[in-house]
Enzyme design. Structure first.
Site, PDB file in Angstrom:
ATOM      1  N   TYR A 189       0.801  -1.025   0.114  1.00 21.54           N
ATOM      2  CA  TYR A 189       0.203  -0.043  -0.118  1.00 21.54           C
ATOM      3  C   TYR A 189       0.817   1.220   0.019  1.00 21.54           C
ATOM      4  CZ  TYR A 189       1.173   0.398   5.061  1.00 21.54           C
ATOM      5  OH  TYR A 189       1.696   0.311   6.311  1.00 21.54           O
ATOM      6  N   CYS A 190       0.130   2.365  -0.469  1.00 22.32           N
ATOM      7  CA  CYS A 190       0.777   3.693  -0.659  1.00 22.32           C
ATOM      8  C   CYS A 190      -0.159   4.654  -0.494  1.00 22.32           C
ATOM      9  CB  CYS A 190       2.183   3.677  -1.693  1.00 22.32           C
ATOM     10  SG  CYS A 190       1.100   3.737  -3.389  1.00 22.32           S
ATOM     11  N   THR A 191       0.345   5.965  -0.693  1.00 24.63           N
ATOM     12  CA  THR A 191      -0.542   7.045  -0.615  1.00 24.63           C
ATOM     13  C   THR A 191      -1.742   6.909  -1.299  1.00 24.63           C
ATOM     14  OG1 THR A 191       1.168   8.383   0.282  1.00 24.63           O
ATOM     15  CG2 THR A 191      -0.909   9.752  -0.328  1.00 24.63           C
ATOM     16  N   ILE A 202      -4.018   4.353   0.102  1.00 27.63           N
ATOM     17  CA  ILE A 202      -4.562   4.662   1.539  1.00 27.63           C
ATOM     18  C   ILE A 202      -5.602   5.622   1.402  1.00 27.63           C
ATOM     19  CG2 ILE A 202      -3.919   5.702   3.727  1.00 27.63           C
ATOM     20  CD1 ILE A 202      -0.908   4.786   3.119  1.00 27.63           C
TER      21      ILE A 202
END
Ligand SMILES: [Zn+2]
Ligand SMILES: [Zn+2]
Length: 326
Positions: free
Chosen positions: A208-210, A237
Site C-alpha cells: 500500500y501507498c498514498t 490509503i
C-alpha cells in the site's frame, strides 16, 4: 522524486494573470492522475502536453517516460475539463482515472512537463515492463472491502507491506504492517534484495501507498523477486480511508506532501509516532530549526513550544548559537 506537493489543498485564488490581464476567476480545481501505458515517443507527448497546458493556462507537474504519464495540474474548472478531454484523445490515455481535488493553479510555482527515465523513481527503469493493460506482472488490485475480506479469511497469512518512505509510515500505517527501511523509493531494490523479507515470500502480501501509484511498481518488483502472492490496494490509503476512516485496519495519520504534513481521516485517529525529545505520541513533523540540518523529525505539541527543542539535537542547537550556520 515520487513526492510531489499539492494534494488536497483548498486555496481559492481571487485573481490570476491570464493573457496579460488580471481578472477574477471562477472555480479552480486540481487533478491528479497516472497511467502506465507504452509510450514510444515520450518527447512528442511532452511537446503535446506542454502546448495543451499552456493553451489552457494550467500549472503543475507532469512526468512522462516510456512507461506512461504521471501528473498533477490545476486551473479553472472548464480548462481542466478540457485538459482531461484532450488528454484522453491519445489512445493509451483513454481510460485514465483523473482524481479531482480542491485547489488552484497558484498552488504550483509553474508548469513543468518533463521526460524522465521513470514516472515514479524506483531506479528500475530497465526492469519495469508495461503493456496496454498497465504494469506487467504487478500485484492483484483489491478494493478496500476486498482488503478486509482477505484479512478476515486468511488472518496472519496476510501481511501489509508499506510502499512508502519510513518517515511516512512512522505516523500512520496498516496494523502490524512491515515497514521497510527506506528514505526514498530508490531504497526498495536494496531492501528487497537484502533477504530481510524472504520470510514473506510465501505469504499474501498487500502493498500500500498514498494513492496507489508506487505500488503498481513495487508489487511488480516483489513478484519479480519471488514473492508469490502480491496484492495492491486500489486507490491506496486515500481510498481505503474514504471507506473505513479509523474504523478499519488503518492506524494513525496519512502523511501528505504539503504544509499540513499529516491528514487524519476522523477525530478518532490515533497518534502512533513518537516525539524525538520526550517520546510522547505525536503525528507532528517539524524540520530541524538549523537551516543546514533541516532534518524532518517528530516533535510533539508540548516540546515544540520550547524553541530550544525545535532543534533536533543539542549539536544542532549549539551550532545555531555559535552562528556557524546562522
Ligand atoms: Zn515531546
Ligand atoms: Zn538538526
Amino acid at each position: 522524486m515520487d513526492n510531489y506537493k499539492p494534494f488536497w489543498v483548498s486555496v481559492q485564488a481571487w485573481g490570476v494573470k491570464k493573457q496579460g490581464g488580471w481578472y477574477n476567476t471562477g472555480v479552480q480545481k486540481i487533478i491528479l492522475y497516472y497511467k502506465f501505458t507504452p509510450i514510444t515517443d515520450p518527447e512528442a507527448i511532452r511537446l503535446w502536453q506542454r502546448t495543451l497546458c499552456e493553451k489552457l493556462h494550467l500549472k503543475g507537474r507532469i512526468l512522462i517516460s516510456v512507461h506512461g504519464i504521471n501528473g498533477t495540474v490545476g486551473g479553472e474548472l472548464d480548462d481542466v475539463k478540457q485538459y482531461v478531454k484532450e488528454t484522453k484523445q491519445f489512445g493509451g490515455f483513454k481510460d485514465t482515472t483523473f482524481k479531482w481535488s480542491e485547489g488552484s493553479r497558484d498552488h504550483f510555482p509553474k508548469l513543468q512537463v518533463r521526460v524522465r527515465p521513470e514516472i515514479v523513481s524506483f531506479g528500475v527503469a530497465d526492469e519495469l515492463k508495461v503493456d496496454a493493460t498497465g504494469v506487467v506482472g504487478s500485484g492483484k488490485h483489491l478494493k478496500p472491502t476486498e482488503v478486509n475480506e482477505l484479512v478476515n479469511r486468511y488472518g496472519d497469512d496476510v501481511v501489509f507491506f508499506d510502499g512508502r518512505n519510513a518517515y511516512e509510515a512512522a505516523v500512520g500505517r496498516f496494523k502490524n504492517a512491515v515497514v521497510p527501511n527506506t528514505r526514498t523509493s530508490y531504497d526498495f531494490v536494496t531492501e528487497l534484495d537484502s533477504g530481510s523479507y524472504d520470510n514473506l515470500k510465501s505469504k499474501k502480501v498487500v502493498t500500500y501507498c498514498t494513492g496507489g501509484v508506487r505500488c503498481e511498481i513495487l508489487s511488480a518488483m516483489m513478484k519479480n523477486r519471488g514473492f508469490e502472492d502480491v496484492y495492491q490496494i486500489d486507490g491506496g490509503i486515500v481510498k481505503y480511508g474514504e471507506q473505513y476512516g479509523d474504523e478499519g485496519l488503518w492506524e494513525g495519520s496519512l502523511y501528505v506532501f504539503d504544509d499540513r504534513m499529516g491528514l487524519k481521516f476522523s477525530d478518532k485517529a490515533v497518534d502512533i509516532g513518537e516525539c524525538i525529545h520526550c517520546k510522547a505520541k505525536t503525528s507532528n513533523y517539524e524540520n530541524c530549526a538549523l537551516a543546514t540540518c533541516n532534518k524532518l523529525v517528530l516533535i510533539c505539541e508540548t516540546c515544540r513550544q520550547d524553541t530550544a527543542k525545535l532543534f533536533h539535537t543539542e549539536v544542532c542547537q549549539a551550532s545555531a548559537k555559535t552562528g556557524a550556520n546562522a
